[in-house]
Design a protein around this motif. Structure first.
Motif, PDB file in Angstrom:
ATOM      1  N   ARG A  47       4.267   8.943  -3.469  1.00  0.00           N
ATOM      2  CA  ARG A  47       3.018   9.696  -3.302  1.00  0.00           C
ATOM      3  C   ARG A  47       2.057   8.815  -2.518  1.00  0.00           C
ATOM      4  N   ILE A  48       1.359   9.405  -1.563  1.00  0.00           N
ATOM      5  CA  ILE A  48       0.336   8.694  -0.801  1.00  0.00           C
ATOM      6  C   ILE A  48      -1.004   9.267  -1.214  1.00  0.00           C
ATOM      7  N   THR A  49      -1.918   8.385  -1.629  1.00  0.00           N
ATOM      8  CA  THR A  49      -3.225   8.845  -2.080  1.00  0.00           C
ATOM      9  C   THR A  49      -4.328   8.287  -1.202  1.00  0.00           C
ATOM     10  N   HIS A  50      -5.364   9.081  -1.068  1.00  0.00           N
ATOM     11  CA  HIS A  50      -6.571   8.649  -0.373  1.00  0.00           C
ATOM     12  C   HIS A  50      -7.680   8.583  -1.422  1.00  0.00           C
ATOM     13  N   ILE A  51      -8.166   7.393  -1.679  1.00  0.00           N
ATOM     14  CA  ILE A  51      -9.258   7.208  -2.636  1.00  0.00           C
ATOM     15  C   ILE A  51     -10.548   7.229  -1.823  1.00  0.00           C
ATOM     16  N   THR A  69       2.614   0.161  -6.707  1.00  0.00           N
ATOM     17  CA  THR A  69       1.531   0.590  -5.827  1.00  0.00           C
ATOM     18  C   THR A  69       1.447  -0.368  -4.643  1.00  0.00           C
ATOM     19  N   ARG A  71      -1.089  -1.173  -1.582  1.00  0.00           N
ATOM     20  CA  ARG A  71      -2.443  -0.948  -1.083  1.00  0.00           C
ATOM     21  C   ARG A  71      -2.471  -1.217   0.411  1.00  0.00           C
ATOM     22  N   HIS A 108     -12.661   0.039  -7.800  1.00  0.00           N
ATOM     23  CA  HIS A 108     -12.326   0.096  -6.377  1.00  0.00           C
ATOM     24  C   HIS A 108     -13.457  -0.433  -5.508  1.00  0.00           C
ATOM     25  N   THR A 114      -6.313   3.774   1.072  1.00  0.00           N
ATOM     26  CA  THR A 114      -5.044   4.487   1.065  1.00  0.00           C
ATOM     27  C   THR A 114      -4.056   3.654   0.264  1.00  0.00           C
ATOM     28  N   TRP A 117       2.165   5.152  -3.839  1.00  0.00           N
ATOM     29  CA  TRP A 117       2.673   5.045  -5.211  1.00  0.00           C
ATOM     30  C   TRP A 117       4.163   5.359  -5.178  1.00  0.00           C
TER      31      TRP A 117
END
Length: 129
Positions: A47-51, A69, A71, A108, A114, A117
């Motif tokens: 999974r790719i996340t954008h915080i 993870t 980063r 954070h 980005t 996971w």
């Protein structure tokens, strides 16, 4: 190669340690110099996340399954339930295995981030053959 790890003890408290990932020299092309690589590990999801920018602290939480993870940018400060704090910068990876108990805090950096996971059903214990 070292990997930061967040894990929970049977009493549900979270802690840090470092895992040594064994490596071997591989070459991907006859004209390329060999470089260090780990063995392959089975993964069940990526999974790719954008915080978003401005997301600061995430309440105490754990993960449903072991996850590596990675980063890509930004940074995070992790705190375990024993009070230890570690800063993780862009380019770093962390094995998060606190699947039960209190979990950890994530603070954070102010900029957007980005993170990739990778769910590892066996953690880093049982590589593929």
């Amino acid at each position: 190669m070292k990997c930061l790890r967040i894990y929970a003890t049977p009493d549900g408290e979270s802690h840090f340690d470092e895992v040594e990932l064994p490596t071997r020299k591989i070459s991907v092309h006859p004209d390329a110099a060999p470089f260090d690589a780990t063995t392959n590990y089975p993964a069940s999801q990526v999974r790719i996340t954008h915080i978003p920018a401005g997301m600061r602290e995430v309440a105490w939480h754990g993960v449903p399954a072991p996850v590596l993870t990675v980063r890509l940018d930004g940074s995070v400060e992790y705190e375990t339930s024993d009070g230890e704090i570690r800063n993780v910068s862009a380019g770093s990876f962390v094995l998060v295995e606190d699947t039960h108990g209190k979990g950890h805090l994530s603070r954070h950096s102010p900029e957007a981030q980005t993170v990739i996971w990778i769910t590892l059903p066996n953690g880093l214990e049982n590589p593929s053959t």
